[in-house]
Design a protein around this motif. Structure first.
Motif, PDB file in Angstrom:
ATOM      1  N   SER A   1       8.803  -5.948   0.224  1.00 10.60           N
ATOM      2  CA  SER A   1       8.881  -5.007  -0.327  1.00 10.60           C
ATOM      3  C   SER A   1       8.338  -3.627  -1.415  1.00 10.60           C
ATOM      4  O   SER A   1       8.382  -2.875  -1.242  1.00 10.60           O
ATOM      5  N   ALA A   2       8.278  -4.152  -1.885  1.00 14.99           N
ATOM      6  CA  ALA A   2       6.952  -4.447  -3.216  1.00 14.99           C
ATOM      7  C   ALA A   2       5.971  -3.259  -2.340  1.00 14.99           C
ATOM      8  O   ALA A   2       5.886  -2.014  -2.784  1.00 14.99           O
ATOM      9  N   GLU A   3       5.373  -3.831  -1.609  1.00  9.91           N
ATOM     10  CA  GLU A   3       3.554  -3.881  -0.794  1.00  9.91           C
ATOM     11  C   GLU A   3       4.435  -2.152  -0.471  1.00  9.91           C
ATOM     12  O   GLU A   3       3.442  -1.204   0.409  1.00  9.91           O
ATOM     13  N   GLU A   4       6.133  -1.761   0.869  1.00  7.23           N
ATOM     14  CA  GLU A   4       6.462  -1.458   1.378  1.00  7.23           C
ATOM     15  C   GLU A   4       6.652  -0.014  -0.094  1.00  7.23           C
ATOM     16  O   GLU A   4       6.196   1.415   0.749  1.00  7.23           O
ATOM     17  N   LEU A   5       7.548  -0.606  -1.029  1.00  7.22           N
ATOM     18  CA  LEU A   5       7.417   0.745  -1.971  1.00  7.22           C
ATOM     19  C   LEU A   5       6.215   1.371  -2.347  1.00  7.22           C
ATOM     20  O   LEU A   5       5.884   2.087  -2.580  1.00  7.22           O
ATOM     21  N   GLN A   6       4.707   0.809  -2.617  1.00  3.96           N
ATOM     22  CA  GLN A   6       3.839   1.047  -3.526  1.00  3.96           C
ATOM     23  C   GLN A   6       3.321   1.723  -2.377  1.00  3.96           C
ATOM     24  O   GLN A   6       2.893   2.962  -2.436  1.00  3.96           O
ATOM     25  N   ARG A   7       3.239   1.480  -0.761  1.00  2.00           N
ATOM     26  CA  ARG A   7       2.642   2.319   0.500  1.00  2.00           C
ATOM     27  C   ARG A   7       3.828   3.755   0.120  1.00  2.00           C
ATOM     28  O   ARG A   7       3.139   4.763   0.416  1.00  2.00           O
ATOM     29  N   GLU A   8       4.812   3.590   0.049  1.00  4.25           N
ATOM     30  CA  GLU A   8       5.520   4.853  -0.133  1.00  4.25           C
ATOM     31  C   GLU A   8       5.642   5.752  -0.863  1.00  4.25           C
ATOM     32  O   GLU A   8       4.854   6.947  -0.842  1.00  4.25           O
ATOM     33  N   LEU A   9       5.369   4.799  -2.370  1.00  8.41           N
ATOM     34  CA  LEU A   9       4.968   5.915  -3.811  1.00  8.41           C
ATOM     35  C   LEU A   9       3.414   6.665  -3.553  1.00  8.41           C
ATOM     36  O   LEU A   9       3.113   7.585  -3.646  1.00  8.41           O
ATOM     37  N   ASP A  10       2.931   5.904  -2.197  1.00  9.01           N
ATOM     38  CA  ASP A  10       1.105   6.003  -2.866  1.00  9.01           C
ATOM     39  C   ASP A  10       1.535   7.677  -1.453  1.00  9.01           C
ATOM     40  O   ASP A  10       0.863   8.780  -2.096  1.00  9.01           O
ATOM     41  N   LYS A  11       2.920   7.325  -0.685  1.00  9.28           N
ATOM     42  CA  LYS A  11       1.862   8.321   0.168  1.00  9.28           C
ATOM     43  C   LYS A  11       3.132  10.176  -0.456  1.00  9.28           C
ATOM     44  O   LYS A  11       2.154  10.925  -0.413  1.00  9.28           O
ATOM     45  N   LEU A  12       3.418   9.289  -1.041  1.00  5.09           N
ATOM     46  CA  LEU A  12       4.438  10.858  -1.794  1.00  5.09           C
ATOM     47  C   LEU A  12       4.241  10.800  -2.373  1.00  5.09           C
ATOM     48  O   LEU A  12       4.147  12.349  -2.785  1.00  5.09           O
ATOM     49  N   LYS A  13       2.911  10.102  -3.743  1.00  5.84           N
ATOM     50  CA  LYS A  13       1.903  11.080  -4.360  1.00  5.84           C
ATOM     51  C   LYS A  13       0.848  11.746  -3.505  1.00  5.84           C
ATOM     52  O   LYS A  13       0.183  12.817  -4.430  1.00  5.84           O
ATOM     53  N   LYS A  14       0.506  11.359  -3.083  1.00  5.60           N
ATOM     54  CA  LYS A  14      -0.830  12.381  -1.840  1.00  5.60           C
ATOM     55  C   LYS A  14       0.310  13.542  -1.693  1.00  5.60           C
ATOM     56  O   LYS A  14      -0.617  14.130  -1.902  1.00  5.60           O
ATOM     57  N   GLU A  15       1.813  12.913  -0.900  1.00  6.11           N
ATOM     58  CA  GLU A  15       2.204  14.599   0.014  1.00  6.11           C
ATOM     59  C   GLU A  15       1.969  15.323  -1.591  1.00  6.11           C
ATOM     60  O   GLU A  15       2.223  16.738  -1.951  1.00  6.11           O
ATOM     61  N   TYR A  16       2.376  15.208  -3.272  1.00  5.34           N
ATOM     62  CA  TYR A  16       2.674  15.687  -3.898  1.00  5.34           C
ATOM     63  C   TYR A  16       1.750  16.459  -4.841  1.00  5.34           C
ATOM     64  O   TYR A  16       1.037  17.377  -4.452  1.00  5.34           O
ATOM     65  N   GLU A  17       0.391  15.344  -4.249  1.00  2.21           N
ATOM     66  CA  GLU A  17      -1.076  16.024  -4.650  1.00  2.21           C
ATOM     67  C   GLU A  17      -1.131  17.378  -4.087  1.00  2.21           C
ATOM     68  O   GLU A  17      -1.462  18.424  -4.266  1.00  2.21           O
TER      69      GLU A  17
END
Length: 140
Positions: free
Chosen positions: A47-63
């Motif tokens: 779950s933490a890895e999935e959240l980290q991937r989601e966070l990375d994805k959202l961070k990339k979208e934000y950037e």
């Protein structure tokens, strides 16, 4: 010498019973608790890895969105700057045209006044010349 009697067998049976009861009451519950804990830990890790991937994805979208917004802002500023420059140039052109027109009108007025003054001076010069001629002819 070693005597083997019934008590040795009873002690062995007693040992095996304690071993079986201990396994069922202590060892198996501990193993199941450890396994369920390990499953929970692994689930939490996934779950933490999935959240980290989601966070990375959202961070990339934000950037990416921030980059696009910055580009849009820069384009907007350039457009406003260009409009301001063109409006300023247009205003300067209008003012220059008005000034040129006023200067031309002033030159025309000066020319007209000059012609009027010239005509007036010529008339007055004729009058003065006539007066001078009359005075000279009267004296002579």
């Amino acid at each position: 010498m070693i005597n083997i009697d019934v008590t040795v067998f009873l002690q062995m049976v007693n040992f095996l019973l304690i071993l079986l009861i201990g396994k069922k009451m202590i060892y198996d519950p501990i193993l199941s608790t450890m396994e369920s804990r390990n499953r929970k830990i692994n689930d939490l890790k996934r779950s933490a890895e999935e959240l980290q991937r989601e966070l990375d994805k959202l961070k990339k979208e934000y950037e990416e969105k921030m980059t696009n917004v910055k580009k849009e802002i820069a384009e907007y500023q350039n457009n406003i700057r260009q409009k301001a420059i063109s409006e300023a140039n247009e205003m300067v052109g209008k003012v220059k045209a008005e000034i040129d027109e006023k200067v031309e009108n002033a030159r025309k007025e000066i020319e007209l006044e000059k012609e009027k003054a010239k005509v007036t001076l010529e008339r007055e010069a004729k009058v003065i010349a006539d007066i001078i001629v009359k005075k000279i002819t009267k004296v002579a």
